[in-house]
Write a protein that holds these residues in place. Sequence first.
Motif, PDB file in Angstrom:
ATOM      1  N   GLU A   1      -6.815 -61.709  24.424  1.00 52.70           N
ATOM      2  CA  GLU A   1      -6.430 -60.497  24.604  1.00 52.70           C
ATOM      3  C   GLU A   1      -7.439 -60.068  22.979  1.00 52.70           C
ATOM      4  OE1 GLU A   1      -2.013 -58.796  23.731  1.00 52.70           O
ATOM      5  OE2 GLU A   1      -1.795 -60.486  25.114  1.00 52.70           O
ATOM      6  N   GLU A   2      -8.167 -58.980  22.594  1.00 48.41           N
ATOM      7  CA  GLU A   2      -9.071 -58.898  21.616  1.00 48.41           C
ATOM      8  C   GLU A   2      -9.493 -57.421  21.713  1.00 48.41           C
ATOM      9  OE1 GLU A   2     -12.475 -61.837  21.469  1.00 48.41           O
ATOM     10  OE2 GLU A   2     -12.270 -60.860  19.717  1.00 48.41           O
ATOM     11  N   ILE A   3      -9.351 -56.713  20.981  1.00 46.46           N
ATOM     12  CA  ILE A   3      -9.799 -55.633  20.744  1.00 46.46           C
ATOM     13  C   ILE A   3     -11.836 -55.769  20.006  1.00 46.46           C
ATOM     14  CG2 ILE A   3     -10.123 -52.959  19.881  1.00 46.46           C
ATOM     15  CD1 ILE A   3      -7.776 -53.443  21.014  1.00 46.46           C
ATOM     16  N   GLN A   4     -12.310 -55.322  20.835  1.00 50.63           N
ATOM     17  CA  GLN A   4     -13.500 -55.866  20.670  1.00 50.63           C
ATOM     18  C   GLN A   4     -14.319 -54.302  20.798  1.00 50.63           C
ATOM     19  OE1 GLN A   4     -15.191 -57.887  24.378  1.00 50.63           O
ATOM     20  NE2 GLN A   4     -15.364 -59.689  23.072  1.00 50.63           N
ATOM     21  N   ILE A   5     -15.448 -54.719  19.680  1.00 53.40           N
ATOM     22  CA  ILE A   5     -16.442 -52.984  19.205  1.00 53.40           C
ATOM     23  C   ILE A   5     -17.679 -53.600  19.217  1.00 53.40           C
ATOM     24  CG2 ILE A   5     -17.513 -51.421  17.128  1.00 53.40           C
ATOM     25  CD1 ILE A   5     -13.662 -51.967  17.569  1.00 53.40           C
TER      26      ILE A   5
ATOM     27  N   ARG B   1     -23.558 -51.354  19.719  1.00 54.48           N
ATOM     28  CA  ARG B   1     -24.928 -50.767  19.533  1.00 54.48           C
ATOM     29  C   ARG B   1     -24.136 -49.349  20.008  1.00 54.48           C
ATOM     30  NH1 ARG B   1     -29.515 -51.004  22.142  1.00 54.48           N
ATOM     31  NH2 ARG B   1     -30.653 -49.241  23.100  1.00 54.48           N
ATOM     32  N   SER B   2     -23.110 -49.447  20.625  1.00 50.96           N
ATOM     33  CA  SER B   2     -22.521 -47.677  20.963  1.00 50.96           C
ATOM     34  C   SER B   2     -21.449 -47.638  19.700  1.00 50.96           C
ATOM     35  CB  SER B   2     -21.625 -47.776  21.607  1.00 50.96           C
ATOM     36  OG  SER B   2     -20.673 -48.380  21.811  1.00 50.96           O
ATOM     37  N   GLN B   3     -21.121 -48.839  18.703  1.00 50.77           N
ATOM     38  CA  GLN B   3     -19.774 -48.546  17.716  1.00 50.77           C
ATOM     39  C   GLN B   3     -18.911 -47.831  18.429  1.00 50.77           C
ATOM     40  OE1 GLN B   3     -20.694 -48.253  13.986  1.00 50.77           O
ATOM     41  NE2 GLN B   3     -22.548 -48.710  14.443  1.00 50.77           N
ATOM     42  N   LYS B   4     -18.057 -48.395  19.419  1.00 50.05           N
ATOM     43  CA  LYS B   4     -16.951 -47.788  20.024  1.00 50.05           C
ATOM     44  C   LYS B   4     -16.324 -49.223  20.831  1.00 50.05           C
ATOM     45  CE  LYS B   4     -18.233 -43.636  21.098  1.00 50.05           C
ATOM     46  NZ  LYS B   4     -18.999 -42.275  22.109  1.00 50.05           N
ATOM     47  N   PRO B   5     -15.275 -48.957  20.830  1.00 47.76           N
ATOM     48  CA  PRO B   5     -14.619 -49.877  20.719  1.00 47.76           C
ATOM     49  C   PRO B   5     -14.790 -50.546  22.729  1.00 47.76           C
ATOM     50  CG  PRO B   5     -13.014 -48.321  20.753  1.00 47.76           C
ATOM     51  CD  PRO B   5     -14.121 -47.741  20.580  1.00 47.76           C
ATOM     52  N   ILE B   6     -14.947 -51.487  23.032  1.00 47.86           N
ATOM     53  CA  ILE B   6     -15.050 -51.760  24.668  1.00 47.86           C
ATOM     54  C   ILE B   6     -13.881 -52.867  25.332  1.00 47.86           C
ATOM     55  CG2 ILE B   6     -17.626 -51.632  24.660  1.00 47.86           C
ATOM     56  CD1 ILE B   6     -17.851 -54.775  24.091  1.00 47.86           C
TER      57      ILE B   6
ATOM     58  N   LEU C   1     -21.035 -53.228  49.566  1.00 44.71           N
ATOM     59  CA  LEU C   1     -21.781 -52.486  48.478  1.00 44.71           C
ATOM     60  C   LEU C   1     -21.389 -52.394  47.419  1.00 44.71           C
ATOM     61  CD1 LEU C   1     -23.314 -50.686  51.434  1.00 44.71           C
ATOM     62  CD2 LEU C   1     -24.718 -52.088  50.309  1.00 44.71           C
ATOM     63  N   GLN C   2     -20.252 -52.539  46.943  1.00 46.18           N
ATOM     64  CA  GLN C   2     -20.038 -52.516  45.505  1.00 46.18           C
ATOM     65  C   GLN C   2     -21.386 -52.521  44.166  1.00 46.18           C
ATOM     66  OE1 GLN C   2     -18.318 -55.765  43.192  1.00 46.18           O
ATOM     67  NE2 GLN C   2     -17.671 -56.250  45.175  1.00 46.18           N
ATOM     68  N   ASP C   3     -20.729 -51.214  43.452  1.00 46.30           N
ATOM     69  CA  ASP C   3     -21.613 -50.857  42.485  1.00 46.30           C
ATOM     70  C   ASP C   3     -21.742 -52.206  41.594  1.00 46.30           C
ATOM     71  OD1 ASP C   3     -22.134 -47.324  42.505  1.00 46.30           O
ATOM     72  OD2 ASP C   3     -23.243 -48.100  40.333  1.00 46.30           O
ATOM     73  N   ARG C   4     -23.396 -52.718  40.795  1.00 48.09           N
ATOM     74  CA  ARG C   4     -23.581 -53.306  39.887  1.00 48.09           C
ATOM     75  C   ARG C   4     -22.455 -52.868  38.156  1.00 48.09           C
ATOM     76  NH1 ARG C   4     -28.436 -54.856  38.247  1.00 48.09           N
ATOM     77  NH2 ARG C   4     -29.715 -52.470  39.891  1.00 48.09           N
ATOM     78  N   ARG C   5     -21.776 -53.822  37.327  1.00 45.16           N
ATOM     79  CA  ARG C   5     -20.977 -52.907  36.275  1.00 45.16           C
ATOM     80  C   ARG C   5     -21.970 -54.013  35.096  1.00 45.16           C
ATOM     81  NH1 ARG C   5     -15.525 -52.208  37.684  1.00 45.16           N
ATOM     82  NH2 ARG C   5     -15.469 -52.151  36.257  1.00 45.16           N
ATOM     83  N   CYS C   6     -21.476 -53.445  34.396  1.00 50.08           N
ATOM     84  CA  CYS C   6     -22.019 -53.084  32.767  1.00 50.08           C
ATOM     85  C   CYS C   6     -21.183 -52.445  32.200  1.00 50.08           C
ATOM     86  CB  CYS C   6     -23.456 -52.578  32.135  1.00 50.08           C
ATOM     87  SG  CYS C   6     -23.905 -52.674  30.882  1.00 50.08           S
ATOM     88  N   MET C   7     -20.731 -53.143  30.725  1.00 51.23           N
ATOM     89  CA  MET C   7     -19.954 -53.330  30.319  1.00 51.23           C
ATOM     90  C   MET C   7     -20.169 -50.941  29.463  1.00 51.23           C
ATOM     91  SD  MET C   7     -20.130 -54.948  26.201  1.00 51.23           S
ATOM     92  CE  MET C   7     -21.071 -54.520  25.181  1.00 51.23           C
ATOM     93  N   TYR C   8     -21.973 -51.025  29.080  1.00 53.19           N
ATOM     94  CA  TYR C   8     -21.990 -49.559  28.679  1.00 53.19           C
ATOM     95  C   TYR C   8     -22.671 -48.733  30.208  1.00 53.19           C
ATOM     96  CZ  TYR C   8     -23.837 -52.283  24.609  1.00 53.19           C
ATOM     97  OH  TYR C   8     -24.716 -53.037  23.766  1.00 53.19           O
ATOM     98  N   PHE C   9     -21.579 -49.263  30.817  1.00 53.27           N
ATOM     99  CA  PHE C   9     -21.813 -47.719  32.216  1.00 53.27           C
ATOM    100  C   PHE C   9     -20.648 -47.682  32.801  1.00 53.27           C
ATOM    101  CE2 PHE C   9     -22.047 -47.642  37.180  1.00 53.27           C
ATOM    102  CZ  PHE C   9     -22.627 -46.379  37.017  1.00 53.27           C
ATOM    103  N   ASN C  10     -19.887 -49.017  33.382  1.00 57.01           N
ATOM    104  CA  ASN C  10     -18.105 -48.338  33.366  1.00 57.01           C
ATOM    105  C   ASN C  10     -17.563 -48.192  32.106  1.00 57.01           C
ATOM    106  OD1 ASN C  10     -19.289 -50.596  35.069  1.00 57.01           O
ATOM    107  ND2 ASN C  10     -18.148 -49.557  36.411  1.00 57.01           N
ATOM    108  N   GLN C  11     -17.538 -47.183  31.329  1.00 52.88           N
ATOM    109  CA  GLN C  11     -17.360 -46.175  30.821  1.00 52.88           C
ATOM    110  C   GLN C  11     -16.608 -44.739  31.232  1.00 52.88           C
ATOM    111  OE1 GLN C  11     -15.679 -47.956  28.415  1.00 52.88           O
ATOM    112  NE2 GLN C  11     -16.913 -49.602  28.089  1.00 52.88           N
ATOM    113  N   THR C  12     -15.771 -44.471  30.440  1.00 52.46           N
ATOM    114  CA  THR C  12     -15.525 -42.861  30.889  1.00 52.46           C
ATOM    115  C   THR C  12     -16.732 -42.051  29.824  1.00 52.46           C
ATOM    116  OG1 THR C  12     -14.743 -42.397  28.317  1.00 52.46           O
ATOM    117  CG2 THR C  12     -13.107 -43.195  30.264  1.00 52.46           C
ATOM    118  N   GLU C  13     -16.725 -40.369  30.488  1.00 52.47           N
ATOM    119  CA  GLU C  13     -17.439 -39.995  29.801  1.00 52.47           C
ATOM    120  C   GLU C  13     -17.751 -39.539  28.389  1.00 52.47           C
ATOM    121  OE1 GLU C  13     -17.334 -36.339  32.256  1.00 52.47           O
ATOM    122  OE2 GLU C  13     -19.648 -35.684  32.002  1.00 52.47           O
ATOM    123  N   PHE C  14     -16.463 -39.581  27.886  1.00 46.73           N
ATOM    124  CA  PHE C  14     -16.593 -39.350  26.200  1.00 46.73           C
ATOM    125  C   PHE C  14     -17.079 -40.855  25.939  1.00 46.73           C
ATOM    126  CE2 PHE C  14     -13.753 -40.243  22.820  1.00 46.73           C
ATOM    127  CZ  PHE C  14     -14.701 -39.759  22.041  1.00 46.73           C
ATOM    128  N   TRP C  15     -16.848 -41.977  26.350  1.00 50.22           N
ATOM    129  CA  TRP C  15     -17.865 -43.364  25.527  1.00 50.22           C
ATOM    130  C   TRP C  15     -18.916 -43.184  25.458  1.00 50.22           C
ATOM    131  CZ3 TRP C  15     -20.343 -47.300  26.192  1.00 50.22           C
ATOM    132  CH2 TRP C  15     -19.453 -48.129  25.208  1.00 50.22           C
TER     133      TRP C  15
END
Lengths: 388, 344
Positions: free
Chosen positions: A286-290, A293-298, B117-131
Amino acid sequence: MDPVRFRLLNHVEVGDHFPAADRPLHSCAIEDCVSGAEKIKTDIENKAKDTSPQPGSTDRTEAWGVAFGCHTSGPSSKEGMSSCVLLVNDDGTVQLMTGSADIGQGSETSLSQVAAEKLGIDLSDITIHAADTLTTPYDTGTFASSQMYVSGNAVYQAAQNLLDNLIRALCRKYNLESDQITHQNGKFVVITESGIKTMTFKESVGEVAFGTRGTVLIGNSSFKAQDSPPPFAVCWAKVAFDRRTNTVVVKHLIEAVDVGTAVNPEIVIGQVQGGLSMGFGYAMMEEIQIDLRSQKPISSDMLHYKLPLSMDMPQTHVYIASGYEPTGPLGAKSVGELSVVPVAPAIVNAVSNACKQDINSLPVSKVIIPGAVRLTGWHSTVKNGGKK
Amino acid sequence: MKIRNSFLYLRPSSIKQVYEYLQTRENATILAGGTDLVPLMKYGLKNPGYLLALDQIEDLKKIEVRSEGLFIGSMNTLSTLEAHPLIREHCPVLSETARLVASPQIRNVGVIGGNILQDRRCMYFNQTEFWRAGLEPCFKTGGRVCHQAPGSSSCRAIYYSDLAPLLMVMDARVEYFTDCGYKYDSLQKIIHQHVLANGSPEGKNPFITGFVIPHLSDGTWLKCVKHSVRASLDFPILNGAMLYHPSSNSNQSGRVRIVIGAVSPEPTELIETQGQIEEYAAGRGGSIKEIIETAVSETNRKSGLIRETGLSLKARKKAFGAVASLTEEFICHLEGQMTLAGNH
């Protein structure tokens, strides 16, 4: 030096003071915690003899780690406060009113048990009304592992107050002195010139409740903690480390707890299992990672904030030591947060022993991958050929 | 979280009607199991004008043995793959591998077509619009940058299908529907096209109706692996499949296939390692140690790891040691089988 012996040599004992405590320790069953946990550990080792890696195996090593822990029973500043009202119905059943909120840990059950035990009636004769701000008396809240010790003491004192009021009512009815009626082993013992008579709680209530000469029987209390007795715990973790894949699997977690006298052992076991799960997640993943680049929690959802689920858990083993806390309700101390305290250090000590490197930060997943490699069996198209 | 954009939900009753809708309705998207698409819609990453739900089309749920192999319709859930008697009889490794995917709840809904055919994933992509609001759009969202590797000319998101490596080593073929009716192509090619298309928002996939797993000849054996932090539901750190197909000519070595997934935008075949194992099995030299070193270095070389939550890149690279363990186990099993067959 043996890690358990080292800790026992440095452990507090009854009569000792914690550095910031103004009262001495009244109870400590750490020796029983140690022996109870070690017995479970020995059983595990005996069962695992056939499956453990052979000595000399370089890729896979298994190791144990141990940690001790303690906590408080309610706020250590002794600001814990609770109150209780017990209202008796004419059939001898009791309405228990407390401000203490049950948040899933089972405090409504265990607080009712305290009242039932003290009054000498069945648990089914208690109806609890908890945390209704319109009708229940004040409680500082459900936190600080305080429900059993703080709210439990309030319930216990209210029950004592109810018994005192009932004895007074019986004395009035039979023109007896207060020392002629006592409450022993759940029954009222009435000593008169004609002999000794015993009455149950319900029979006694039937004599004095309501009617023209009767009364409304109520017990109440306002409890302010004067102490915060520490419960103690011993935790062992067994891990398997695979050097080649840089993975570690926690196989067993043992936790032995000194919670004084467990009012409801099943609830205590449930609390400890929950604590083991929280401690396991905290230690391993468990970890809250920041993200810089985006300055946001991931770690923004439950897929990425890696909380262990049931099938991720190691085997858990719980032992409840025999203890008695004289300032606690029915001898009880707290359990909740205590159970989390020693888990991460026990796991990290085990991982460190297995991989022969110091782990200086959590979670372990920063350097070693939790979780095992899962494989299907070998499948062959040769009939009788050998799916292994 | 709610889906914020509006769309028309259609439930075509035949494969032909689906295809017709795909051709005639602007921005129509197939809704298969929905376990991948619906979260992306909630995140505002997919905003279809029409959702074509395939759940009523029984032809897409067929499982049957055909002359060319075992046919599995694209709308069969992963739970069906686990339990279906024909799959358990003809391709039990697929049943076992399906059980390694996600959680029971996902497997009850997610289907094989969507898994491939699943979407490729990335922590910059699989995020909310706000994020995502504070970042410029990436390749997958219509921009010109990959936040994982700003110097990269393409999207580096990872393809995580747990079924793909297995289906690839078995040379599975894909059935899809076109203007000219049903067509077939290799799964490897379809995944490659999907991976390229999936690097931008405009990419389209063929309308996959099923998969054909060829009958494997006698003596073929295979195994799958999944490595993840949590056994309960996580995407893999690494997955893979290994297959050995003996030669019908006793003078020739058998064929080895090893495909590793979840470490790059598309599954990677360890061609060099395969060659070394085949040479070793034929008694033409090499050592287990050398082969293992090749397997790990080839995985390293072909991987395109990106940052994901939960693990450091360093720890993920160390996980390639799993490839060493697998390769060693593969060779040991191969030697054992050859000893049994009296060929070694």
